[in-house]
Design an enzyme around this catalytic site. Structure first.
Site, mmCIF file in Angstrom:
data_model
loop_
_atom_site.group_PDB
_atom_site.id
_atom_site.type_symbol
_atom_site.label_atom_id
_atom_site.label_comp_id
_atom_site.label_asym_id
_atom_site.label_seq_id
_atom_site.Cartn_x
_atom_site.Cartn_y
_atom_site.Cartn_z
ATOM 1 N N ARG A 34 0.852 -1.201 0.000
ATOM 2 C CA ARG A 34 0.000 0.000 0.000
ATOM 3 C C ARG A 34 0.882 1.243 0.000
ATOM 4 O O ARG A 34 0.772 2.082 -0.877
ATOM 5 C CB ARG A 34 -0.914 -0.038 1.222
ATOM 6 C CG ARG A 34 -1.853 1.130 1.347
ATOM 7 C CD ARG A 34 -2.591 1.067 2.662
ATOM 8 N NE ARG A 34 -1.686 0.772 3.771
ATOM 9 C CZ ARG A 34 -1.971 0.945 5.042
ATOM 10 N NH1 ARG A 34 -3.157 1.381 5.398
ATOM 11 N NH2 ARG A 34 -1.086 0.673 5.977
ATOM 12 N N ASP A 48 -4.099 -1.107 -2.581
ATOM 13 C CA ASP A 48 -4.787 -0.957 -1.300
ATOM 14 C C ASP A 48 -5.935 -1.965 -1.319
ATOM 15 O O ASP A 48 -6.836 -1.867 -2.169
ATOM 16 C CB ASP A 48 -5.306 0.478 -1.175
ATOM 17 C CG ASP A 48 -5.944 0.730 0.177
ATOM 18 O OD1 ASP A 48 -6.455 -0.232 0.798
ATOM 19 O OD2 ASP A 48 -5.958 1.895 0.607
ATOM 20 N N TYR A 140 -10.390 -5.830 15.682
ATOM 21 C CA TYR A 140 -9.360 -6.700 15.081
ATOM 22 C C TYR A 140 -9.719 -8.172 15.300
ATOM 23 O O TYR A 140 -9.644 -8.994 14.367
ATOM 24 C CB TYR A 140 -8.025 -6.353 15.736
ATOM 25 C CG TYR A 140 -6.821 -7.109 15.242
ATOM 26 C CD1 TYR A 140 -6.224 -6.783 14.025
ATOM 27 C CD2 TYR A 140 -6.244 -8.114 16.014
ATOM 28 C CE1 TYR A 140 -5.085 -7.458 13.584
ATOM 29 C CE2 TYR A 140 -5.106 -8.788 15.584
ATOM 30 C CZ TYR A 140 -4.532 -8.465 14.365
ATOM 31 O OH TYR A 140 -3.409 -9.125 13.945
HETATM 32 P P1 NDP Z 1 2.947 -4.834 9.680
HETATM 33 O O1 NDP Z 1 2.215 -3.681 10.259
HETATM 34 O O2 NDP Z 1 4.431 -4.911 9.792
HETATM 35 O O3 NDP Z 1 2.556 -5.023 8.141
HETATM 36 C C1 NDP Z 1 1.228 -4.909 7.717
HETATM 37 C C2 NDP Z 1 1.215 -5.115 6.223
HETATM 38 O O4 NDP Z 1 -0.128 -4.978 5.768
HETATM 39 C C3 NDP Z 1 2.043 -4.070 5.498
HETATM 40 O O5 NDP Z 1 2.692 -4.681 4.424
HETATM 41 C C4 NDP Z 1 0.991 -3.092 5.006
HETATM 42 O O6 NDP Z 1 1.329 -2.386 3.840
HETATM 43 C C5 NDP Z 1 -0.162 -4.027 4.713
HETATM 44 N N1 NDP Z 1 -1.439 -3.322 4.673
HETATM 45 C C6 NDP Z 1 -2.082 -2.711 5.693
HETATM 46 N N2 NDP Z 1 -3.219 -2.148 5.245
HETATM 47 C C7 NDP Z 1 -3.281 -2.405 3.923
HETATM 48 C C8 NDP Z 1 -4.215 -2.090 2.897
HETATM 49 N N3 NDP Z 1 -5.324 -1.383 3.133
HETATM 50 N N4 NDP Z 1 -3.959 -2.528 1.654
HETATM 51 C C9 NDP Z 1 -2.857 -3.230 1.394
HETATM 52 N N5 NDP Z 1 -1.915 -3.558 2.303
HETATM 53 C C10 NDP Z 1 -2.143 -3.150 3.544
HETATM 54 O O7 NDP Z 1 2.286 -6.080 10.373
HETATM 55 P P2 NDP Z 1 2.703 -7.620 10.488
HETATM 56 O O8 NDP Z 1 3.703 -7.990 9.473
HETATM 57 O O9 NDP Z 1 2.941 -7.869 11.902
HETATM 58 O O10 NDP Z 1 1.284 -8.255 10.109
HETATM 59 C C11 NDP Z 1 1.040 -9.034 8.961
HETATM 60 C C12 NDP Z 1 -0.240 -9.807 9.198
HETATM 61 O O11 NDP Z 1 -0.059 -10.663 10.326
HETATM 62 C C13 NDP Z 1 -1.441 -8.926 9.518
HETATM 63 O O12 NDP Z 1 -2.595 -9.451 8.934
HETATM 64 C C14 NDP Z 1 -1.527 -9.025 11.040
HETATM 65 O O13 NDP Z 1 -2.832 -8.789 11.488
HETATM 66 C C15 NDP Z 1 -1.084 -10.447 11.258
HETATM 67 N N6 NDP Z 1 -0.614 -10.739 12.610
HETATM 68 C C16 NDP Z 1 0.448 -10.060 13.157
HETATM 69 C C17 NDP Z 1 0.856 -10.354 14.440
HETATM 70 C C18 NDP Z 1 1.993 -9.655 15.107
HETATM 71 O O14 NDP Z 1 2.169 -9.839 16.329
HETATM 72 N N7 NDP Z 1 2.812 -8.881 14.428
HETATM 73 C C19 NDP Z 1 0.190 -11.403 15.219
HETATM 74 C C20 NDP Z 1 -0.904 -12.039 14.539
HETATM 75 C C21 NDP Z 1 -1.273 -11.717 13.285
HETATM 76 P P3 NDP Z 1 2.076 -0.946 3.918
HETATM 77 O O15 NDP Z 1 3.450 -1.189 4.397
HETATM 78 O O16 NDP Z 1 2.075 -0.489 2.520
HETATM 79 O O17 NDP Z 1 1.294 -0.125 4.860
#
Ligand code: NDP
Length: 234
Positions: A34, A48, A140
């Site tokens: 995004r 997005d 969430y």
């Molecule tokens: P980050 O915040 O590091 O990364 C989130 C990712 O999601 C980024 O690549 C971001 O893109 C993308 N994203 C967010 N909103 C959008 C959107 N509207 N459209 C497209 N892309 C989007 O989080 P994590 O790596 O930790 O999380 C990855 C997944 O794992 C998520 O689904 C999270 O809920 C899940 N998760 C994470 C945990 C944790 O403890 N970290 C635990 C359990 C689940 P951009 O960089 O461009 O914003």
């Protein structure tokens, strides 16, 4: 076997580790992002997941580069943590729109080619919060629990065509998403985890890659916690 793999939100965090794990195994990997562009060695398309037009355009571009998506990892996700009494309609809707409806949009766009090919793997990245709930994360948790019902319905719909649909539910993982938490809160949370620490993104990625591998051919509709034991019994 080299496959066309798409990871949404694959430019950082868990998504980037997942993308790297598939690439290291020889697959053709693309990511969507995004705001954060991916490293130069990973083909990335801006998308997005709250925009149906973005999803459609990005996946058309992915198909032009690598052919139909054979493995989808729906990973993009956000948090907007607040206690219920302070949570706005927008906090709730924005979280559901990215985490649940975003996954719906991407899965719907890639599914026809998988069904036609009679093979494919879809993995949704949920969370143990979707199993256990968490204070301040009702939006969430609802989105992540919703992914489970969604995935299991698709497992029924797609099973006869050889497409598996599974959920990986990470626990506390060391990424930007958790970097905003105070150090003491992380320590308190780790004390409640049998393995007493956070996961690395790579530890989540290894399980995701297995779930999407040919070796996991009889696995569908499963919810696999990768959480150091934190959600045992849920
Ligand atoms: P980050 O915040 O590091 O990364 C989130 C990712 O999601 C980024 O690549 C971001 O893109 C993308 N994203 C967010 N909103 C959008 C959107 N509207 N459209 C497209 N892309 C989007 O989080 P994590 O790596 O930790 O999380 C990855 C997944 O794992 C998520 O689904 C999270 O809920 C899940 N998760 C994470 C945990 C944790 O403890 N970290 C635990 C359990 C689940 P951009 O960089 O461009 O914003």
């Amino acid at each position: 076997m080299t496959r066309s793999v798409l990871v949404t939100g694959g430019a950082r965090g868990i998504g980037l580790a997942v993308a790297r794990a598939f690439a290291a195994a020889g697959d053709k990997v693309t990511v969507t992002y995004r705001t954060t562009a991916p490293p130069p060695d990973l083909p990335g398309y801006r998308c997005d997941v709250t925009s149906p037009d973005d999803v459609s355009r990005a996946i058309t571009e992915v198909e032009a580069l690598h052919g139909p998506v054979e493995v989808l990892i729906a990973n993009a996700g956000v948090t907007r943590d607040k206690l219920l009494l302070r949570m706005t309609e927008d906090d709730f809707d924005a979280t559901l729109d990215t985490n649940l409806r975003g996954a719906f949009r991407v899965a719907k766009r890639v599914a026809p080619a998988m069904l036609k090919a009679r093979r494919g793997r879809i993995v949704f990245i949920s969370s143990t919060v979707g199993l256990r709930g968490e204070q301040g994360q009702s939006n969430y948790a609802a989105s992540k629990a919703g992914l489970i019902g969604f995935a299991r319905s698709l497992a029924w719909e797609f099973g006869k065509r050889g497409v598996t649909v599974n959920v990986v539910a990470p626990g506390l993982t060391d990424t930007d998403m958790t970097a905003v938490l105070p150090e003491q809160r992380i320590a308190d949370m780790c004390a409640q985890i049998p393995l007493q620490r956070m996961a690395t993104p790579e530890e989540i990625a290894d399980v995701v890659r297995f779930v999407a591998s040919p070796q996991a051919s009889y696995l569908t509709g499963a919810v696999i916690p990768v959480d150091g034991g934190a959600s045992m019994g849920h």
